[in-house]
Design a protein around this motif. Structure first.
Motif, PDB file in Angstrom:
ATOM      1  N   TYR A  62       3.605   0.382   2.985  1.00  0.00           N
ATOM      2  CA  TYR A  62       3.250  -0.558   4.013  1.00  0.00           C
ATOM      3  C   TYR A  62       2.891  -1.886   3.389  1.00  0.00           C
ATOM      4  CZ  TYR A  62       0.003  -2.925   7.084  1.00  0.00           C
ATOM      5  OH  TYR A  62      -0.668  -3.870   7.792  1.00  0.00           O
ATOM      6  N   LEU A  90       0.453   4.968   1.222  1.00  0.00           N
ATOM      7  CA  LEU A  90      -0.371   5.939   1.928  1.00  0.00           C
ATOM      8  C   LEU A  90       0.167   7.316   1.564  1.00  0.00           C
ATOM      9  CD1 LEU A  90      -0.454   4.222   5.457  1.00  0.00           C
ATOM     10  CD2 LEU A  90      -2.233   4.146   3.707  1.00  0.00           C
ATOM     11  N   ILE A  91      -0.604   8.050   0.797  1.00  0.00           N
ATOM     12  CA  ILE A  91      -0.125   9.304   0.239  1.00  0.00           C
ATOM     13  C   ILE A  91      -0.777  10.471   0.964  1.00  0.00           C
ATOM     14  CG2 ILE A  91       0.022  10.684  -1.857  1.00  0.00           C
ATOM     15  CD1 ILE A  91      -0.800   7.648  -3.098  1.00  0.00           C
ATOM     16  N   CYS A  92       0.040  11.245   1.656  1.00  0.00           N
ATOM     17  CA  CYS A  92      -0.519  12.365   2.404  1.00  0.00           C
ATOM     18  C   CYS A  92      -0.697  13.565   1.492  1.00  0.00           C
ATOM     19  CB  CYS A  92       0.359  12.730   3.590  1.00  0.00           C
ATOM     20  SG  CYS A  92      -0.355  14.088   4.536  1.00  0.00           S
ATOM     21  N   LYS A  93      -1.938  14.021   1.383  1.00  0.00           N
ATOM     22  CA  LYS A  93      -2.247  15.155   0.515  1.00  0.00           C
ATOM     23  C   LYS A  93      -1.634  16.437   1.051  1.00  0.00           C
ATOM     24  CE  LYS A  93      -6.566  14.022  -1.772  1.00  0.00           C
ATOM     25  NZ  LYS A  93      -7.965  14.478  -2.036  1.00  0.00           N
ATOM     26  N   ILE A 131       0.830  -1.196   0.000  1.00  0.00           N
ATOM     27  CA  ILE A 131       0.000   0.000   0.000  1.00  0.00           C
ATOM     28  C   ILE A 131       0.862   1.242   0.000  1.00  0.00           C
ATOM     29  CG2 ILE A 131      -1.667   1.315   1.339  1.00  0.00           C
ATOM     30  CD1 ILE A 131      -2.863  -1.050   2.345  1.00  0.00           C
ATOM     31  N   ARG A 148      -2.248  15.514  10.810  1.00  0.00           N
ATOM     32  CA  ARG A 148      -3.490  15.683  11.571  1.00  0.00           C
ATOM     33  C   ARG A 148      -3.185  16.238  12.957  1.00  0.00           C
ATOM     34  NH1 ARG A 148      -5.241  11.002  10.780  1.00  0.00           N
ATOM     35  NH2 ARG A 148      -5.508  10.513  12.968  1.00  0.00           N
ATOM     36  N   ASN A 163      -3.313   2.615  -3.760  1.00  0.00           N
ATOM     37  CA  ASN A 163      -2.964   3.993  -3.419  1.00  0.00           C
ATOM     38  C   ASN A 163      -4.073   4.601  -2.588  1.00  0.00           C
ATOM     39  OD1 ASN A 163      -0.621   3.861  -4.913  1.00  0.00           O
ATOM     40  ND2 ASN A 163      -1.591   4.680  -6.762  1.00  0.00           N
ATOM     41  N   VAL A 164      -3.704   5.030  -1.417  1.00  0.00           N
ATOM     42  CA  VAL A 164      -4.694   5.631  -0.543  1.00  0.00           C
ATOM     43  C   VAL A 164      -4.297   7.081  -0.283  1.00  0.00           C
ATOM     44  CG1 VAL A 164      -5.700   5.577   1.756  1.00  0.00           C
ATOM     45  CG2 VAL A 164      -5.296   3.446   0.537  1.00  0.00           C
ATOM     46  N   TYR A 165      -5.192   7.984  -0.644  1.00  0.00           N
ATOM     47  CA  TYR A 165      -4.932   9.406  -0.439  1.00  0.00           C
ATOM     48  C   TYR A 165      -5.643   9.874   0.823  1.00  0.00           C
ATOM     49  CZ  TYR A 165      -3.326   9.490  -5.267  1.00  0.00           C
ATOM     50  OH  TYR A 165      -2.643   9.258  -6.420  1.00  0.00           O
ATOM     51  N   GLY A 166      -4.962  10.675   1.602  1.00  0.00           N
ATOM     52  CA  GLY A 166      -5.591  11.178   2.812  1.00  0.00           C
ATOM     53  C   GLY A 166      -4.634  12.061   3.575  1.00  0.00           C
ATOM     54  N   ILE A 167      -4.870  12.143   4.873  1.00  0.00           N
ATOM     55  CA  ILE A 167      -4.013  12.977   5.706  1.00  0.00           C
ATOM     56  C   ILE A 167      -3.325  12.074   6.736  1.00  0.00           C
ATOM     57  CG2 ILE A 167      -3.946  14.972   7.253  1.00  0.00           C
ATOM     58  CD1 ILE A 167      -4.968  15.735   4.520  1.00  0.00           C
ATOM     59  N   CYS A 168      -2.019  12.201   6.821  1.00  0.00           N
ATOM     60  CA  CYS A 168      -1.277  11.316   7.710  1.00  0.00           C
ATOM     61  C   CYS A 168      -1.375  11.794   9.159  1.00  0.00           C
ATOM     62  CB  CYS A 168       0.181  11.200   7.275  1.00  0.00           C
ATOM     63  SG  CYS A 168       1.166  12.664   7.578  1.00  0.00           S
ATOM     64  N   LYS A 169      -0.969  10.906  10.041  1.00  0.00           N
ATOM     65  CA  LYS A 169      -1.066  11.151  11.471  1.00  0.00           C
ATOM     66  C   LYS A 169      -0.391  12.477  11.862  1.00  0.00           C
ATOM     67  CE  LYS A 169      -0.773   8.164  15.559  1.00  0.00           C
ATOM     68  NZ  LYS A 169      -0.338   6.823  16.009  1.00  0.00           N
TER      69      LYS A 169
END
Lengths: 152, 152
Positions: free
Chosen positions: A112, A101-104, A99, A147, A138-144
């Motif tokens: 991962y 995990l792509i932080c926008k 995976i 945030r 590919n998962v786009y979102g906001i990383c820890k």
DNA sequence: CTGTTTGCAAACCTTTTGCAGAGCC
DNA sequence: GGCTCTGCAAAAGGTTTGCAAACAG
């Protein structure tokens, strides 16, 4: 899944020879770049500047052609993130599927891989009778981190 | 996840107005194309010929600009499969995440969404503290039909 | 009325192709 | 030695940009 048990330089060379691919200098340099950096995903220009450190005449067309060949042989994979293509080695350790995990926000890409993915994909395989060869998630979102920063 | 509860044309128009985007004819045509076909992923040229049926002067640059705007607003998503970009509506029904099963043999793309994906992604979310906004899962392999044909 | 959006054409950038020479096996 | 691979330069695609006119609010 890929036929190789181990993505070492020697194995890859042997594998390619077996399938009738000639081992040339440009191809060796490229293979070495990937096997020395099994967890890195390179964009085209990074790759070009790396291979040109070893052979300053390494041509653009040759790099494209060799990349295509390695993709065709299931040795590397391409993945498009935000309009940029990234090339990386497929390794059995990564299960050939992992995976991103792509932080926008910070544009960072975390990779991962784990048994959950294998589990999940086996489920898909059973349900759909789909024989999986390679996958990109590919998962786009906001990383820890981002945030937590936003909360401050 | 996306702020819209429902990806109907009216909701999208209201949502865009609220964020200060002017509702022009070209934008309405494009939005209608997506909302009338919530499960279709269009490549650029298909989209262009569809929107030009309603407005034969619809410009290439305008379509690119409007697509970028809709991506920016999280209304549609792009996904690159075999070097071709596909645009599609993000809908809460699809959970904004679904799988593309891409058959290397017949080139067919099956779409699939279900609770397993949500489950799987919640796992990732918990493990990594990653706030998921949109995801694309592309799995390359051989589909059931092609495998069965190969056996014959 | 003002600032945004549009279509056109030109510019741009990435990728592919044709070709003559070099190199692998 | 034969056929594949390579680098170069040109061509081809796909996408973006600059600009004057049209349009939404």
């Amino acid at each position: 899944m890929i036929e190789l048990e181990n993505a070492s330089l020697q194995n890859l060379v042997d594998f390619l020879k077996k399938t009738g691919v000639k081992i040339t200098l440009t191809r060796l340099i490229l293979l070495k770049t990937f096997t020395n950096n099994p967890d890195v995903h390179f964009d085209f220009n990074s790759l070009l500047s790396i291979v040109r450190k070893e052979d300053s005449n390494y041509g653009i067309a040759t790099l494209y052609r060799n990349l295509d060949m390695l993709i065709e042989k299931n040795i590397i994979s391409v993945n498009t993130i935000d309009n940029v293509k990234y090339y990386e080695l497929i390794t059995p350790q990564k299960g050939s599927i992992h995976i991103h995990l792509i932080c926008k926000h910070c544009k960072n890409v975390e990779e991962y891989s784990g048994y959950e993915i294998i589990q999940f994909l086996n489920l898909i395989k059973d349900k759909y009778g789909f024989d999986i060869n390679y996958g990109s998630i590919n998962v786009y979102g906001i990383c820890k981190k981002c945030r937590e920063k936003a909360k401050e």
